[in-house]
Write a protein that holds these residues in place. Structure first.
Motif, PDB file in Angstrom:
ATOM      1  N   CYS A  26       4.238   4.261   4.655  1.00 48.37           N
ATOM      2  CA  CYS A  26       3.432   3.095   5.021  1.00 48.37           C
ATOM      3  C   CYS A  26       4.287   2.140   5.852  1.00 48.37           C
ATOM      4  O   CYS A  26       5.483   2.371   6.040  1.00 48.37           O
ATOM      5  CB  CYS A  26       2.930   2.381   3.770  1.00 48.37           C
ATOM      6  N   ILE A  27       3.664   1.076   6.354  1.00 45.25           N
ATOM      7  CA  ILE A  27       4.390  -0.013   7.002  1.00 45.25           C
ATOM      8  C   ILE A  27       4.015  -1.274   6.238  1.00 45.25           C
ATOM      9  O   ILE A  27       2.837  -1.617   6.113  1.00 45.25           O
ATOM     10  CB  ILE A  27       4.025  -0.154   8.494  1.00 45.25           C
ATOM     11  N   ASN A  58      -1.560  -8.582  -0.613  1.00 48.47           N
ATOM     12  CA  ASN A  58      -0.934  -8.295  -1.901  1.00 48.47           C
ATOM     13  C   ASN A  58      -0.440  -6.858  -1.941  1.00 48.47           C
ATOM     14  O   ASN A  58      -1.151  -5.943  -1.506  1.00 48.47           O
ATOM     15  CB  ASN A  58      -1.930  -8.512  -3.044  1.00 48.47           C
ATOM     16  N   ILE A  59       0.763  -6.664  -2.460  1.00 49.88           N
ATOM     17  CA  ILE A  59       1.318  -5.326  -2.638  1.00 49.88           C
ATOM     18  C   ILE A  59       0.901  -4.846  -4.026  1.00 49.88           C
ATOM     19  O   ILE A  59       1.267  -5.449  -5.033  1.00 49.88           O
ATOM     20  CB  ILE A  59       2.849  -5.331  -2.480  1.00 49.88           C
ATOM     21  N   ILE A  60       0.117  -3.772  -4.063  1.00 50.89           N
ATOM     22  CA  ILE A  60      -0.406  -3.232  -5.318  1.00 50.89           C
ATOM     23  C   ILE A  60       0.532  -2.166  -5.872  1.00 50.89           C
ATOM     24  O   ILE A  60       0.784  -2.097  -7.062  1.00 50.89           O
ATOM     25  CB  ILE A  60      -1.813  -2.617  -5.103  1.00 50.89           C
ATOM     26  N   GLY A  61       1.055  -1.337  -5.015  1.00 43.92           N
ATOM     27  CA  GLY A  61       1.945  -0.252  -5.402  1.00 43.92           C
ATOM     28  C   GLY A  61       2.516   0.367  -4.138  1.00 43.92           C
ATOM     29  O   GLY A  61       2.334  -0.156  -3.037  1.00 43.92           O
ATOM     30  N   LEU A  62       3.192   1.479  -4.276  1.00 51.38           N
ATOM     31  CA  LEU A  62       3.803   2.148  -3.137  1.00 51.38           C
ATOM     32  C   LEU A  62       2.731   2.577  -2.128  1.00 51.38           C
ATOM     33  O   LEU A  62       1.881   3.409  -2.425  1.00 51.38           O
ATOM     34  CB  LEU A  62       4.600   3.366  -3.603  1.00 51.38           C
ATOM     35  N   GLY A  63       2.728   1.945  -0.955  1.00 56.09           N
ATOM     36  CA  GLY A  63       1.758   2.262   0.080  1.00 56.09           C
ATOM     37  C   GLY A  63       0.365   1.728  -0.181  1.00 56.09           C
ATOM     38  O   GLY A  63      -0.567   2.039   0.543  1.00 56.09           O
ATOM     39  N   GLU A  64       0.214   0.906  -1.228  1.00 55.90           N
ATOM     40  CA  GLU A  64      -1.086   0.338  -1.583  1.00 55.90           C
ATOM     41  C   GLU A  64      -1.038  -1.178  -1.429  1.00 55.90           C
ATOM     42  O   GLU A  64      -0.161  -1.838  -1.995  1.00 55.90           O
ATOM     43  CB  GLU A  64      -1.458   0.685  -3.017  1.00 55.90           C
ATOM     44  N   HIS A  91      -0.296  -7.786   9.137  1.00 53.86           N
ATOM     45  CA  HIS A  91      -0.941  -6.479   9.168  1.00 53.86           C
ATOM     46  C   HIS A  91      -0.002  -5.457   8.563  1.00 53.86           C
ATOM     47  O   HIS A  91       1.213  -5.668   8.503  1.00 53.86           O
ATOM     48  CB  HIS A  91      -1.376  -6.081  10.586  1.00 53.86           C
ATOM     49  N   CYS A  92      -0.576  -4.374   8.064  1.00 53.95           N
ATOM     50  CA  CYS A  92       0.219  -3.294   7.467  1.00 53.95           C
ATOM     51  C   CYS A  92      -0.549  -1.989   7.606  1.00 53.95           C
ATOM     52  O   CYS A  92      -1.759  -1.983   7.800  1.00 53.95           O
ATOM     53  CB  CYS A  92       0.539  -3.590   6.003  1.00 53.95           C
ATOM     54  N   ILE A  93       0.180  -0.900   7.514  1.00 53.57           N
ATOM     55  CA  ILE A  93      -0.421   0.437   7.508  1.00 53.57           C
ATOM     56  C   ILE A  93      -0.356   0.945   6.076  1.00 53.57           C
ATOM     57  O   ILE A  93       0.726   0.995   5.470  1.00 53.57           O
ATOM     58  CB  ILE A  93       0.330   1.399   8.462  1.00 53.57           C
ATOM     59  N   LEU A  94      -1.521   1.298   5.543  1.00 53.28           N
ATOM     60  CA  LEU A  94      -1.590   1.837   4.192  1.00 53.28           C
ATOM     61  C   LEU A  94      -0.906   3.201   4.142  1.00 53.28           C
ATOM     62  O   LEU A  94      -0.729   3.853   5.173  1.00 53.28           O
ATOM     63  CB  LEU A  94      -3.051   1.963   3.767  1.00 53.28           C
TER      64      LEU A  94
END
Length: 131
Positions: A26-27, A58-64, A91-94
């Motif tokens: 992810c990014i 919000n960061i939920i988990g690895l790549g989430e 912005h982020c890439i899942l």
């Protein structure tokens, strides 16, 4: 991209970032540095993925991640970031499900170039594309 009207005729990128994602990569949420002129664009290859936008992600988990606006990036798509989408919201890439490659084309502001930086003479000969 200039010929198709995706980027302005005066915009010639002088840098790019190639991201190669393996499954699960992810990014993280970010805003691209303001030393890069707006707009800039992201071209997607090999597999689809989603990009998430919002002021606070919000960061939920690895790549989430959890945000408000999620946009699909199909293979071959070009996303142009400018205005609030480039300057205000993150912005982020899942996490990707399949191997993916993206290329981000950007232009460094001439006033922000590193001390002693010299352009490649071949690049200096490039002129804006005439429509």
């Amino acid at each position: 991209m200039v010929r198709w009207g995706i980027l302005p005729t005066t915009y010639i990128p002088n840098s790019c970032c190639i991201n190669i994602h393996d499954e699960g990569d992810c990014i993280s949420p970010h805003i691209d540095h303001h030393d890069f002129v707006r707009p800039f664009c992201i071209v997607s290859f090999m597999s689809k993925s989603n990009i998430l936008f919002w002021k606070e992600i919000n960061i939920i988990g690895l790549g989430e991640f959890r945000g408000s606006v999620e946009i699909p990036l199909p293979v071959g798509s070009v996303l142009v970031l400018k205005g609030n989408g480039a300057d205000v919201v993150r912005h982020c890439i899942l996490g990707v499900r399949h191997r993916r490659v993206s290329v981000t084309f950007r232009r460094m502001d001439d006033d922000k170039m590193s001390y002693g930086f010299q352009l490649d003479p071949k690049l200096e000969e490039l002129l804006p594309y005439k429509l």
